[in-house]
Design a protein around this motif. Sequence first.
Motif: not given
Length: 457
Positions: A207-213
């Motif tokens: 699981l990776e905490e990521a936001n495309v923005l």
Amino acid sequence: MLKRLISRRYVHDTPEIVVPHASAQPSVSPESSQYKPPPITPHHRFSSREPGEGKSWNQVDPSVSGFAGGNQEVISHHPQHYPDVQRAFYAKTGTDIANEEPIFGAHGYRPLPAQTQKNYAVADAWASVTMTSTKAVRLPDTAKRVLPDPATKVAIFGCTSFQGSRIAKRLVLAPEIKELRLCTRYPDQIPPDLQKVIDLNPEKCTLEEANVLDKPSVNRAINGCDGIVNAVDCRTDDFYQLHHDIWIKGVQNICYQARVVGIKRFVFVSGLDAIFGNDSDRSDGRAKAEDMALAENFFSTVVRPGELYGAGYRYTAFGKLCYPTVYPNTNIQPTWVNDLAEATFRVLQDRNSVKRVIDLGGPKVMTHMQYATERALYHKGPAPFPCPVWLGDTAAFFNELLTPRPHFSRDMICEMEQEQIARTKENNPYVWSWEDLGMEPTDIKTAAEREAAGEAF
């Protein structure tokens, strides 16, 4: 750099030698036995000027009468090759070179800086190797692989969506995929269907905490991977997630960070409803995101399925009870979500699938009402009912106000107005389809039977 140094080696911008006319000095006739013509090498440039004229030419033979004509002669040279220029000077003036010291006119001799002489020495060394060697060099006879290899470490953005979780399940079950990174904004809020994916193989999933923005989070999530899948979906347009940001800026950020990290494979899951200039912001944004993906990443692939269906579709609000069919006669090609997941996996493993647009419409073209009816019959979807545009628009308006994430919105009504038909080879020979991936699409009834037999999520 080498070419520039070699050119400066032979033609240097230094003060010119002004030689008096031959009549002013004791001369030796060319017919005399004491006359020795000076050696002319391509390292020097000679020019002659006639009285009252601005004509000049290079590499003039001194035996030609034009070389000795005029009031003065101009000889341009390089300082490191002044012995040749001396011989030309004294031979031209009739003075014995063995008994005279070199004369360089009023400007005198200016030695070159040490660094410049060093650069010329390096250029001469390279020129002797690259320009004078006649030994044949065998070039590599094996072609360098340009297309990317099959992906083994994949990062998925939008893994919590309906389509993203199905793609993640297919990749987890594939032995070719060694590592799977599930990128989401809220890793502590995992939906049940994604939790099932993690339970299939916890050692393979991360699981990776990521936001495309957010570019730094994207860079951190994809670092070390060799494939990216963008399955982000955005049905509603509100303050927290705008269609322009999710589709266009999100795809641009992922493609940019993929170039920074060095990832070639990028699969963007779009849809047949991606149409430029559509009144639907979602439809128009996805069409622009497709061009963004193809422009920002050289090895990107755009996958365009039809209206997705399958077990576990997430209906919200009163969309669980009924399905307003505003434009019942619009033609669409619905796609089973498991077929989309299989197609995405094959794209990641196929070297020739890069830089492609793949239309994955279902096997049957049907009206919007026919699709809603069969989905309700075989997949326990909401019951469809036809309604006029004004009624559907009003219902969608209040649904947007009363529910935080409505399944039925005015933007969705604009999508229903457009036909969603996959292009064929006759329309566009460059568009791929199921045949190019070695697949056959599944119809709604067969998909329901396979889900009942154990292929349900």
